[in-house]
Write an enzyme that holds these catalytic residues in place. Structure first.
Site, PDB file in Angstrom:
ATOM      1  N   SER A  44      24.979  37.632  25.858  1.00 55.42           N
ATOM      2  CA  SER A  44      24.958  38.110  24.468  1.00 55.42           C
ATOM      3  C   SER A  44      25.011  39.625  24.348  1.00 55.42           C
ATOM      4  O   SER A  44      25.364  40.148  23.295  1.00 55.42           O
ATOM      5  CB  SER A  44      23.705  37.599  23.742  1.00 55.42           C
ATOM      6  OG  SER A  44      22.537  38.015  24.429  1.00 55.42           O
ATOM      7  N   ASP A 352      17.000  41.601  16.543  1.00 53.85           N
ATOM      8  CA  ASP A 352      16.506  40.262  16.210  1.00 53.85           C
ATOM      9  C   ASP A 352      15.440  39.734  17.165  1.00 53.85           C
ATOM     10  O   ASP A 352      15.183  38.544  17.217  1.00 53.85           O
ATOM     11  CB  ASP A 352      17.682  39.276  16.172  1.00 53.85           C
ATOM     12  CG  ASP A 352      18.426  39.239  17.508  1.00 53.85           C
ATOM     13  OD1 ASP A 352      18.002  39.932  18.456  1.00 53.85           O
ATOM     14  OD2 ASP A 352      19.443  38.519  17.597  1.00 53.85           O
ATOM     15  N   HIS A 355      18.111  41.161  20.919  1.00 56.78           N
ATOM     16  CA  HIS A 355      19.275  42.037  21.039  1.00 56.78           C
ATOM     17  C   HIS A 355      19.049  43.382  20.344  1.00 56.78           C
ATOM     18  O   HIS A 355      18.142  43.516  19.529  1.00 56.78           O
ATOM     19  CB  HIS A 355      20.502  41.331  20.455  1.00 56.78           C
ATOM     20  CG  HIS A 355      20.678  39.946  20.977  1.00 56.78           C
ATOM     21  ND1 HIS A 355      20.332  38.820  20.249  1.00 56.78           N
ATOM     22  CD2 HIS A 355      21.130  39.512  22.180  1.00 56.78           C
ATOM     23  CE1 HIS A 355      20.569  37.739  20.977  1.00 56.78           C
ATOM     24  NE2 HIS A 355      21.051  38.132  22.150  1.00 56.78           N
TER      25      HIS A 355
END
Length: 390
Positions: A44, A352, A355
């Protein structure tokens, strides 16, 4: 907010927490590389839409800052890989798995959020980890290389949307993966020592993937180490951590210790890869030092509340694994977002709980671009040049 970014710009050049010499322009006589494409592998930290294409989009307010709509990234805006592409004059990378509106003429992104180096023995619905592990990504790359040239030769739209044959040997190959392998062990209730025991196998599989890409013609590699897992709200909220395990800044020492151990062994693996792949230029980038510095000294660089997620719902860290960024509930038949964005993401580090914000990603990129945190200390634009190592 237009007034905030300048406070972040260039400040990081004044810091140094790693062991590398601050002398990035050592190849001053060499010319800049002409990277016509980027091929990216990872999780990610560099996914530009792979997981969204396969399993459903990252919901709003992801993407709000730069793209003004969800754009497949788990951030309010751009990722480090986006800033890398911008700096090389290339378009943002389309995700390999995204079949709608993709343009692969200047590379492709094989990363998906939740990816690991080692294939996981769980489904995504069980653990949250992506089935697109690094070995799968390298197979996808190999298939993409072969099929793209078959279709490009047909001309027409294929010729404009797929890379030229010589781009594969001239491209920059970026890799940022490993973080999820470490947390996967903790999710299985492994001890720190047990997680460490798995690192050699992780890196054996990592090296195999790099060798496969090299066998397909890849020559210039830009490899990020992993960040301080113990500083993320996700880790601080999810795992059992005692007060004695929290360092003076607020990070969980055992998790950061594992990250550092992984990074040490990754660096050793890169040294071996340089011996095994004599035509490769492999740059090892110390992302850990930058992320740790940014989180633990946030105020110095114009950031606030480094351990509190900008987008989330409740708790000490504004993070709830059951109600992540963009989560909704139904009230009187109407869907209501209960995990929304903070007022000003440009002064926040963590987006979040897992990240980083665009502002943090930009700050990190500005430090790595000139080679100050790289081994060898070459700027990004000169990463095609090999340096002989003792």
């Amino acid at each position: 907010m237009g007034s905030h970014p300048p406070r972040h710009v260039m400040l990081g050049l004044l810091i140094w927490t790693g062991s590398l010499p601050l002398g990035p322009l050592m190849l001053s006589t060499a010319s800049s590389c002409n990277f016509p494409a980027i091929f990216n592998f990872g999780d990610s930290n560099s996914d530009t839409g792979g997981l969204s294409a396969a399993f459903g989009p990252a919901p709003s307010p992801n993407g709000e800052t730069h793209f003004h709509h969800p754009a497949g990234r788990y951030s309010d805006g751009r990722l480090i890989i986006d800033f890398i592409a911008e700096s090389l004059g290339l378009p943002y990378l389309s995700a390999y798995l995204d079949s709608v509106g993709s343009n692969f003429s200047h590379g492709a992104n094989f990363a998906t959020a939740g990816s690991t180096i080692r294939p996981q023995n769980t489904t995504k619905s069980q653990s949250g980890y992506s089935p697109i592990s690094l070995d799968v990504q390298s197979v996808q790359y190999s298939d993409f290389k072969k099929r793209s040239q078959i279709h490009r030769s047909q001309g027409g739209i294929f010729e404009t949307l797929l890379p030229k044959a010589d781009y594969f040997s001239k491209a920059l190959y970026t890799i940022d993966i490993g973080q999820n392998d470490l947390t996967a062990g903790y999710k299985l209730n492994m001890t720190t020592e047990q997680v460490k025991e798995n690192v050699p196998d992780m890196l054996g599989q990592f090296s195999s993937a790099v060798k496969q890409i090299y066998a397909e013609g890849g020559r210039s590699f830009w490899i990020h180490n992993t960040g301080p897992v113990g500083c993320l709200p996700y880790s601080l909220d999810k795992f059992l951590i005692t007060a004695a395990q929290i360092d003076k800044y607020g990070c969980a020492s055992p998790f950061d210790e594992v990250s550092q151990f992984f990074n040490q062994k990754l660096k050793e693996a890169v040294v071996q890869l340089r011996k095994d792949l004599p035509q490769a230029a492999i740059t090892f980038v110390d992302i850990y030092s930058l992320k740790y510095t940014l989180i633990t000294q946030a105020k110095k660089f114009g950031f606030e509340q480094p351990f509190v997620a900008c987008c989330g719902h409740g708790g000490k860290y504004n993070y709830n694994s059951a109600r992540r960024c963009g989560a909704k509930i139904t009230v009187n038949g109407t869907e209501v977002v209960i995990a929304n964005s903070c007022k000003d993401p440009s002064v926040r580090v963590i987006w979040d709980g897992v990240h980083f914000t665009e502002a943090a990603n930009k700050w990190i990129f500005q430090q790595i671009a000139n080679g100050s945190f790289s081994d060898p200390p070459v700027p990004l634009k000169m990463a095609c040049h090999r340096k002989d190592h003792p």
